[in-house]
Design a protein around this motif. Structure first.
Motif, short mmCIF file in Angstrom:
data_model
loop_
_atom_site.label_atom_id
_atom_site.label_comp_id
_atom_site.label_asym_id
_atom_site.label_seq_id
_atom_site.Cartn_x
_atom_site.Cartn_y
_atom_site.Cartn_z
N VAL A 217 0.84 -1.20 0.00
CA VAL A 217 0.00 0.00 0.00
C VAL A 217 0.88 1.25 0.00
O VAL A 217 0.65 2.20 -0.76
N LEU A 218 1.91 1.26 0.85
CA LEU A 218 2.80 2.42 0.92
C LEU A 218 3.55 2.62 -0.39
O LEU A 218 3.73 3.75 -0.85
N SER A 219 4.00 1.52 -1.01
CA SER A 219 4.74 1.64 -2.27
C SER A 219 3.86 2.19 -3.38
O SER A 219 4.30 3.02 -4.19
N GLU A 220 2.60 1.73 -3.45
CA GLU A 220 1.68 2.25 -4.46
C GLU A 220 1.41 3.73 -4.23
O GLU A 220 1.35 4.52 -5.18
N GLN A 221 1.26 4.12 -2.97
CA GLN A 221 1.07 5.53 -2.63
C GLN A 221 2.28 6.35 -3.06
O GLN A 221 2.14 7.42 -3.64
N THR A 222 3.47 5.82 -2.81
CA THR A 222 4.69 6.52 -3.19
C THR A 222 4.79 6.65 -4.71
O THR A 222 5.16 7.71 -5.24
N LEU A 223 4.44 5.60 -5.43
CA LEU A 223 4.45 5.66 -6.89
C LEU A 223 3.49 6.72 -7.41
O LEU A 223 3.83 7.49 -8.31
N ASP A 224 2.30 6.78 -6.82
CA ASP A 224 1.33 7.81 -7.24
C ASP A 224 1.93 9.20 -7.07
O ASP A 224 1.83 10.05 -7.96
N ASP A 225 2.54 9.44 -5.92
CA ASP A 225 3.11 10.76 -5.65
C ASP A 225 4.30 11.06 -6.56
O ASP A 225 4.48 12.19 -7.01
N LEU A 226 5.11 10.05 -6.82
CA LEU A 226 6.25 10.25 -7.72
C LEU A 226 5.78 10.58 -9.13
O LEU A 226 6.31 11.48 -9.78
N TYR A 227 4.77 9.86 -9.60
CA TYR A 227 4.27 10.13 -10.94
C TYR A 227 3.67 11.53 -11.03
O TYR A 227 3.83 12.22 -12.04
N ASP A 228 2.97 11.94 -9.97
CA ASP A 228 2.44 13.31 -9.95
C ASP A 228 3.58 14.31 -10.03
O ASP A 228 3.50 15.30 -10.78
N ALA A 229 4.64 14.08 -9.27
CA ALA A 229 5.78 15.00 -9.28
C ALA A 229 6.45 15.04 -10.65
O ALA A 229 6.90 16.09 -11.11
N LEU A 230 6.49 13.89 -11.32
CA LEU A 230 7.13 13.83 -12.64
C LEU A 230 6.31 14.55 -13.71
O LEU A 230 6.83 14.83 -14.80
N GLN A 231 5.07 14.86 -13.41
CA GLN A 231 4.25 15.61 -14.36
C GLN A 231 4.41 17.12 -14.20
O GLN A 231 3.82 17.89 -14.95
N THR A 232 5.17 17.55 -13.23
CA THR A 232 5.39 18.97 -12.98
C THR A 232 6.73 19.38 -13.60
O THR A 232 7.53 18.52 -14.01
N PRO A 233 7.02 20.68 -13.66
CA PRO A 233 8.32 21.12 -14.19
C PRO A 233 9.50 20.81 -13.27
O PRO A 233 10.64 21.04 -13.66
N ALA A 234 9.24 20.31 -12.06
CA ALA A 234 10.33 20.06 -11.12
C ALA A 234 11.23 18.94 -11.59
O ALA A 234 10.80 18.01 -12.28
N THR A 235 12.50 19.01 -11.20
CA THR A 235 13.46 17.94 -11.44
C THR A 235 13.50 17.05 -10.21
O THR A 235 13.77 17.52 -9.10
N VAL A 236 13.21 15.76 -10.39
CA VAL A 236 13.10 14.83 -9.27
C VAL A 236 14.23 13.81 -9.33
O VAL A 236 14.37 13.09 -10.32
#
Length: 317
Positions: A217-236
């Motif tokens: 559950v935590l890993s899926e949550q982390t993936l969701d947040d990472l994918y959201d961040a990757l859709q922004t102009p930020a460098t991750v």
């Protein structure tokens, strides 16, 4: 100038891996404008924000080396069983963790306003079932915020604060990436202890299956947040610190090795950085996922998903 954030996930007694990674980052001259931390990451983030120097990181490493199981988890198996049978709020008394955290707060450093770098700490309120964010109110107490963020449900009792029952922020955001984005981060170094990008062998036994399901559950949550961040102009920069993942949460005997492993993992990443990529496990092995590329260059943009977040402010009047 690019606004940079260090984002530190939860990870319990594997927290020294992040400290080693912080040392490697500072050696390369990479410093944050602000930090966001959850659970063990909250402990490390606040300690770094108190003294954001190489000497400060060395003192944090020394503090981790001194911690022993009895400091955090006093008693033994029968103590935990007795607390369970007598309907206590947790298997272990939270006073040990409170004493350890309090002992490492320097004189005169008591609130978020005393920090040398801005720092945000997450907790979860059991009453409202919301993510609580500390750090916006400079008068908020550091000890209560960090203690709440690091209080793993069932293991530690909830922290009562301003009519709330606060527990580990990892319950809602194991890796608080979206908080850093919301606070204006344009470059993120995510020191992730929680996400394990590998295929595990079959799990057996009730406890093992339950813990792995929770981690899923935590890993899926982390993936969701990472994918959201990757859709922004930020460098991750997503750095998975995967060493010692099989260690018991009660084992504090491998701190020195963890410090070295975290340092080496970050050093290797900085030699060959892979920004805007996330590693995900598949049945065949590891696959690298990157933000989508749009015609003409650049990456696609979508606003990050909004969590049900309560920004903690000082009480009126």
């Amino acid at each position: 100038m690019t606004r940079r954030a260090f984002v530190l996930s939860g990870g319990g007694n594997r927290g020294p891996l992040q400290v080693g990674a912080l040392k490697a980052l500072l050696e390369r001259g990479i410093e944050p404008d602000f930090l966001v931390g959850t659970s063990a990451g909250a402990i490390n983030a606040v300690a770094f924000a108190i003294d954001p120097t190489s000497d400060g990181v060395e003192r944090l490493a020394a503090a981790w080396r001194r911690v022993r199981r009895a400091d955090i988890y006093p008693g033994h198996l029968f103590t935990a069983l007795w607390r369970l049978l007598t309907h206590q709020d947790s298997l272990f008394d939270g006073s040990g963790l409170r004493r350890v955290l309090q002992a490492h707060l320097p004189p005169g450093v008591r609130t978020f306003g005393d920090l040398r770098r801005p720092c945000y700490v997450t907790a979860a309120d059991l009453r409202t079932q919301r993510l609580i964010l500390f750090g916006e109110d400079p008068s908020a107490p550091l000890l209560e915020a960090v203690l709440a963020s690091a209080s793993v449900p069932v293991i530690h009792p909830p922290v009562r604060f301003r009519n709330m029952q606060l527990v580990d922020g990892g319950v809602v955001a194991a890796v608080p990436i979206t908080i850093a984005i919301e606070k204006g981060a344009e470059e993120l170094y995510v020191l992730d202890l929680s996400f394990i990008p590998q295929v595990l062998p079959p799990r057996h036994g009730v406890a093992e299956i339950a813990m792995t399901a929770y981690q899923t559950v935590l890993s899926e949550q982390t993936l969701d947040d990472l994918y959201d961040a990757l859709q922004t102009p930020a460098t991750v920069h997503h750095i998975c610190l995967t060493a010692f993942r099989e260690i018991s949460f009660l084992d504090f005997s491998k701190t020195a090795q963890m410090l070295e492993a975290g340092y080496e993992a970050m050093r290797r990443y900085l030699e060959n950085p892979r920004p805007n990529q996330v590693c995900e496990a598949t049945a065949e092995g590891l696959r690298t996922l990157a933000a989508p590329v749009v015609p003409g260059g650049g990456r696609g943009y979508l606003p990050p998903r909004r969590r049900r977040l309560i920004h903690l402010q000082a009480p009126k009047g």
